[in-house]
Design an enzyme around this catalytic site. Structure first.
Site, short mmCIF file in Angstrom:
data_model
loop_
_atom_site.label_atom_id
_atom_site.label_comp_id
_atom_site.label_asym_id
_atom_site.label_seq_id
_atom_site.Cartn_x
_atom_site.Cartn_y
_atom_site.Cartn_z
N HIS A 168 5.58 10.66 11.07
CA HIS A 168 5.58 9.69 10.43
C HIS A 168 6.54 8.79 10.15
CE1 HIS A 168 3.27 7.25 7.75
NE2 HIS A 168 1.78 7.54 7.82
N CYS A 217 -4.54 6.84 9.28
CA CYS A 217 -3.84 6.29 10.37
C CYS A 217 -3.86 7.80 10.86
CB CYS A 217 -3.33 6.01 10.05
SG CYS A 217 -1.63 7.10 9.24
N1 LIG Z 1 0.59 2.74 4.32
C1 LIG Z 1 0.47 3.44 5.75
O1 LIG Z 1 1.19 3.34 6.58
C2 LIG Z 1 -0.37 4.06 5.63
C3 LIG Z 1 -1.96 4.37 6.51
C4 LIG Z 1 -3.30 4.84 6.07
C5 LIG Z 1 -3.86 5.08 5.14
N2 LIG Z 1 -2.61 4.87 4.13
C6 LIG Z 1 -3.18 4.46 2.75
O2 LIG Z 1 -3.47 3.83 2.30
C7 LIG Z 1 -3.12 3.64 0.79
C8 LIG Z 1 -1.66 2.83 0.36
O3 LIG Z 1 -0.85 2.82 1.17
P1 LIG Z 1 0.08 1.79 0.62
O4 LIG Z 1 1.77 1.94 2.08
O5 LIG Z 1 -0.67 0.43 1.00
O6 LIG Z 1 1.28 2.07 -0.18
P2 LIG Z 1 1.70 0.72 -1.53
O7 LIG Z 1 2.80 0.00 0.19
O8 LIG Z 1 2.20 2.01 -2.23
O9 LIG Z 1 0.00 0.14 -1.74
C9 LIG Z 1 -0.27 0.54 -2.75
C10 LIG Z 1 -0.50 -1.03 -3.68
O10 LIG Z 1 -1.67 -0.61 -5.02
C11 LIG Z 1 -1.24 -0.72 -6.70
N3 LIG Z 1 -2.05 -0.19 -7.21
C12 LIG Z 1 -1.82 0.71 -7.49
N4 LIG Z 1 -2.40 1.46 -8.50
C13 LIG Z 1 -3.51 0.39 -8.63
C14 LIG Z 1 -4.41 0.17 -9.30
N5 LIG Z 1 -4.82 1.04 -10.29
N6 LIG Z 1 -4.87 -0.68 -9.28
C15 LIG Z 1 -4.58 -1.57 -8.27
N7 LIG Z 1 -3.90 -1.64 -7.38
C16 LIG Z 1 -2.91 -0.37 -7.93
C17 LIG Z 1 0.32 -0.89 -6.31
O11 LIG Z 1 0.76 -0.77 -7.20
P3 LIG Z 1 2.70 -0.25 -7.50
O12 LIG Z 1 3.68 -0.26 -6.38
O13 LIG Z 1 2.75 -1.35 -8.89
O14 LIG Z 1 2.19 1.09 -8.15
C18 LIG Z 1 0.82 -1.23 -4.66
O15 LIG Z 1 0.94 -2.73 -4.71
C19 LIG Z 1 -2.91 5.04 0.38
O16 LIG Z 1 -4.73 5.74 0.65
C20 LIG Z 1 -2.59 5.74 1.32
O17 LIG Z 1 -1.90 7.03 2.38
C21 LIG Z 1 -1.36 4.05 4.03
#
Ligand SMILES: NC(=O)c1ccc[n+]([C@@H]2O[C@H](COP(=O)([O-])OP(=O)(O)OC[C@H]3O[C@@H](n4cnc5c(N)ncnc54)[C@H](OP(=O)(O)O)[C@@H]3O)[C@@H](O)[C@H]2O)c1
Length: 352
Positions: free
Chosen positions: A188, A161
């Protein structure tokens, strides 16, 4: 509200980004030409339904949501819900999908990424920068370099992002006033890799600290991420990041040493004009209103330049502020890149 599905996509990981991607697709009313046919997360069906319907940050889902027969039903569409911990656990080929949007953040290397392809997925778009350039076929910041996709790529990253916010601005300013050196601080919002109360974290001592009690410096790969997109700035960028106790919306505080004399009026004019017309229209926005971060919650732009905060010290030291909804803006770029990726993909690799 349901969209025609010329391209069939699946979400792997249905957390903040995965849910925003699905919701953004429906809020765009099908304009992306994509259809989510499956999602895979570790969560149970009841939680998947609940967290789709209700969201503390973005509010209630604006359509009909229910679950039955292994499906999350959205406005009459069935999104098959899977609960597999590994890419090999899902029969991607049988799902007939064109693209996996990897939104778990659990896969960082080429060998990790290749597991999806080996398990039958035709191609994968990652929601984070991969560990190195060698780990991915292309890293795309939509509006900047999507035309570099040839169609033969299998593994593409949507960058971060912060990269999506910073790269368009730096490219514009490098092309107009020239950039000698760049220093960026990312401010952030909290993320799910931080605990609510102090708890163990296996990689980062600072991420053991309660997200809602401190401003917390964390490591960031932003400088290297920008260099991947703008190699002409290699060795001239530094970045640091702090997490702050807000739910969503972040900003970049960018300091630039320019190659020639400039002033705040010129800097703002370059950025405002790019927001008003040209390839960044709809991705970059410009404002001088007295905003606070929450005003940009659910904003789909990659960057919103706050021209009221532009400062120039002497003739060549510029400081800028650019807002971005780290969830919603990025989720919308996942859809933009997914659609472009599939539009240019070699036909013989498309699943019919
Ligand atoms: N949030 C942001 O602002 C943002 C912005 C840009 C990019 N990102 C990127 O996007 C990615 C996800 O971020 P997020 O904020 O969405 O994280 P998040 O809310 O923790 O979501 C990740 C999800 O994936 C699940 N998961 C974990 N291991 C898995 C697997 N092996 N197979 C399938 N599902 C699995 C997690 O389950 P559990 O909770 O049970 O582990 C959780 O539901 C990261 O790489 C992050 O850097 C995030």
């Amino acid at each position: 509200m349901a969209i025609a599905p010329p391209y069939r996509i699946a979400l792997n990981g249905y957390g903040r980004i995965g849910r925003c991607v699905l919701r953004a697709l429906y809020e765009r009313g099908g304009s992306a030409g994509l259809s989510v046919v499956a999602l895979n997360d570790l969560a149970d069906m009841a939680s998947v339904e609940y967290l789709t319907r209700f969201d503390s940050t973005h509010g209630r889902f604006p359509g009909e949501v229910s679950v039955s027969d292994g499906c999350l039903h959205i406005d009459g569409d069935c999104v098959q819900v899977l609960r597999q911990a590994t890419p090999e656990g899902v029969d991607w080929r049988a799902l007939g999908i064109d693209l996996v949007l990897e939104c778990s953040g659990a896969y960082h290397s080429r060998s990790d990424a290749q597991r999806f392809i080996d398990a039958g997925a035709p191609r994968v778009l990652f929601s984070q920068p991969m560990a190195s350039e060698a780990d991915i076929d292309a890293t795309i910041v939509y509006g900047v370099n999507q035309s570099s996709l040839s169609g033969s790529e299998k593994l593409v990253s949507n960058a971060s992002c912060t990269t999506n916010c910073g790269v368009p601005l730096l490219k514009l300013l490098h092309e107009s006033v020239g950039l000698e050196y760049v220093s960026i601080t990312t401010i952030h919002s909290a993320m799910n890799d931080q605990p609510v109360l102090d708890a163990y974290h296996h990689e980062d001592l600072r991420r053991t600290r309660s997200a809602f009690n401190s401003v917390i410096p964390v490591s960031t790969g932003l400088a290297r991420g920008i260099e991947r997109l703008l190699p002409e700035l290699t060795g001239r960028i530094q970045a640091k990041a702090v997490r702050v106790p807000t739910l969503n919306v972040s900003c970049l505080d960018i300091t630039l040493q320019t190659s020639r004399d400039t002033n705040a009026q010129e800097i703002n004019r370059v950025l405002r004009e790019a927001a008003e017309s040209g390839p960044l229209k709809g991705l970059l926005a410009y404002t001088e209103l007295p905003h606070a971060s929450c005003d940009f919650n659910h904003d789909p732009h990659s960057a919103i330049v706050d021209g009221s905060q532009t400062r120039v010290s002497g003739p060549r030291l510029v400081n800028l502020l650019a807002w971005f909804d780290n969830e919603w803006g990025f989720a919308n770029r996942m859809l933009d890149v997914a659609e472009h990726f599939l539009r240019v993909a070699e036909p013989n690799t498309r699943k019919d």
